[in-house]
Design a protein around this motif. Structure first.
Motif, PDB file in Angstrom:
ATOM      1  N   TRP A 101       0.640   6.265  -6.688  1.00 58.36           N
ATOM      2  CA  TRP A 101       1.638   5.203  -6.610  1.00 58.36           C
ATOM      3  C   TRP A 101       1.304   4.048  -7.535  1.00 58.36           C
ATOM      4  O   TRP A 101       0.140   3.676  -7.682  1.00 58.36           O
ATOM      5  CB  TRP A 101       1.712   4.607  -5.206  1.00 58.36           C
ATOM      6  N   LYS A 102       2.336   3.471  -8.123  1.00 56.96           N
ATOM      7  CA  LYS A 102       2.284   2.141  -8.732  1.00 56.96           C
ATOM      8  C   LYS A 102       2.910   1.243  -7.671  1.00 56.96           C
ATOM      9  O   LYS A 102       3.952   1.577  -7.101  1.00 56.96           O
ATOM     10  CB  LYS A 102       3.118   2.061 -10.007  1.00 56.96           C
ATOM     11  N   LEU A 103       2.272   0.115  -7.399  1.00 56.83           N
ATOM     12  CA  LEU A 103       2.704  -0.751  -6.307  1.00 56.83           C
ATOM     13  C   LEU A 103       3.299  -2.051  -6.825  1.00 56.83           C
ATOM     14  O   LEU A 103       2.925  -2.546  -7.882  1.00 56.83           O
ATOM     15  CB  LEU A 103       1.518  -1.040  -5.379  1.00 56.83           C
ATOM     16  N   ARG A 104       4.209  -2.593  -6.030  1.00 57.82           N
ATOM     17  CA  ARG A 104       4.870  -3.852  -6.340  1.00 57.82           C
ATOM     18  C   ARG A 104       3.897  -5.006  -6.169  1.00 57.82           C
ATOM     19  O   ARG A 104       3.029  -4.968  -5.317  1.00 57.82           O
ATOM     20  CB  ARG A 104       6.067  -4.017  -5.391  1.00 57.82           C
ATOM     21  N   GLY A 105       4.082  -6.042  -6.965  1.00 58.30           N
ATOM     22  CA  GLY A 105       3.278  -7.254  -6.832  1.00 58.30           C
ATOM     23  C   GLY A 105       3.321  -8.051  -8.109  1.00 58.30           C
ATOM     24  O   GLY A 105       3.087  -7.503  -9.186  1.00 58.30           O
ATOM     25  N   ASN A 106       3.647  -9.323  -7.996  1.00 62.23           N
ATOM     26  CA  ASN A 106       3.750 -10.184  -9.173  1.00 62.23           C
ATOM     27  C   ASN A 106       2.429 -10.850  -9.526  1.00 62.23           C
ATOM     28  O   ASN A 106       2.322 -11.473 -10.563  1.00 62.23           O
ATOM     29  CB  ASN A 106       4.831 -11.253  -8.958  1.00 62.23           C
ATOM     30  N   SER A 107       1.461 -10.726  -8.638  1.00 59.61           N
ATOM     31  CA  SER A 107       0.155 -11.330  -8.897  1.00 59.61           C
ATOM     32  C   SER A 107      -0.924 -10.358  -8.447  1.00 59.61           C
ATOM     33  O   SER A 107      -0.656  -9.448  -7.659  1.00 59.61           O
ATOM     34  CB  SER A 107       0.020 -12.645  -8.112  1.00 59.61           C
TER      35      SER A 107
END
Length: 107
Positions: free
Chosen positions: A8-14
């Motif tokens: 998986w590539k995971l969501r997150g802006n930081s």
């Protein structure tokens, strides 16, 4: 035996948001350990490379048969894990392949 590999590539802006997502995946996957009939092993690894093209997490699970893997797909523990992860996955990759059981091999 069937090996089930999911990345998986995971969501997150930081980095902090991505780290929180990685911990959630690890906790959710580990909660399935010992719950799925026919699942021989399960492991979750978190990327340590930090390269931009790497996935964030990889699940590797071995099942005694294709039927056991199919049962995993609809098992309540697996469905709980998927619900817990919700939309934190931005990409998912999967490979299932047959492996030889060497536990009974003779030298």
């Amino acid at each position: 035996m069937i090996r089930h590999v999911v990345m998986w590539k995971l969501r997150g802006n930081s980095p902090a948001e991505r780290d929180t997502a990685r911990r959630l995946v690890k906790m959710s996957v580990e909660a399935m350990r010992g719950e799925i009939p026919g699942m021989l092993s399960i492991e979750l690894g978190l990327d340590a490379s930090g390269v931009d093209y790497a996935c964030d997490a990889v699940l590797v699970a071995d099942f005694e048969s294709q039927r056991a893997l199919e049962g995993y797909g609809t098992h309540p523990a697996h469905l709980r894990m998927k619900a817990a992860l919700g939309d934190i996955r931005v990409a998912r990759f999967q490979v299932d392949y047959e492996i030889e059981d060497t536990s009974h091999a003779h030298p």
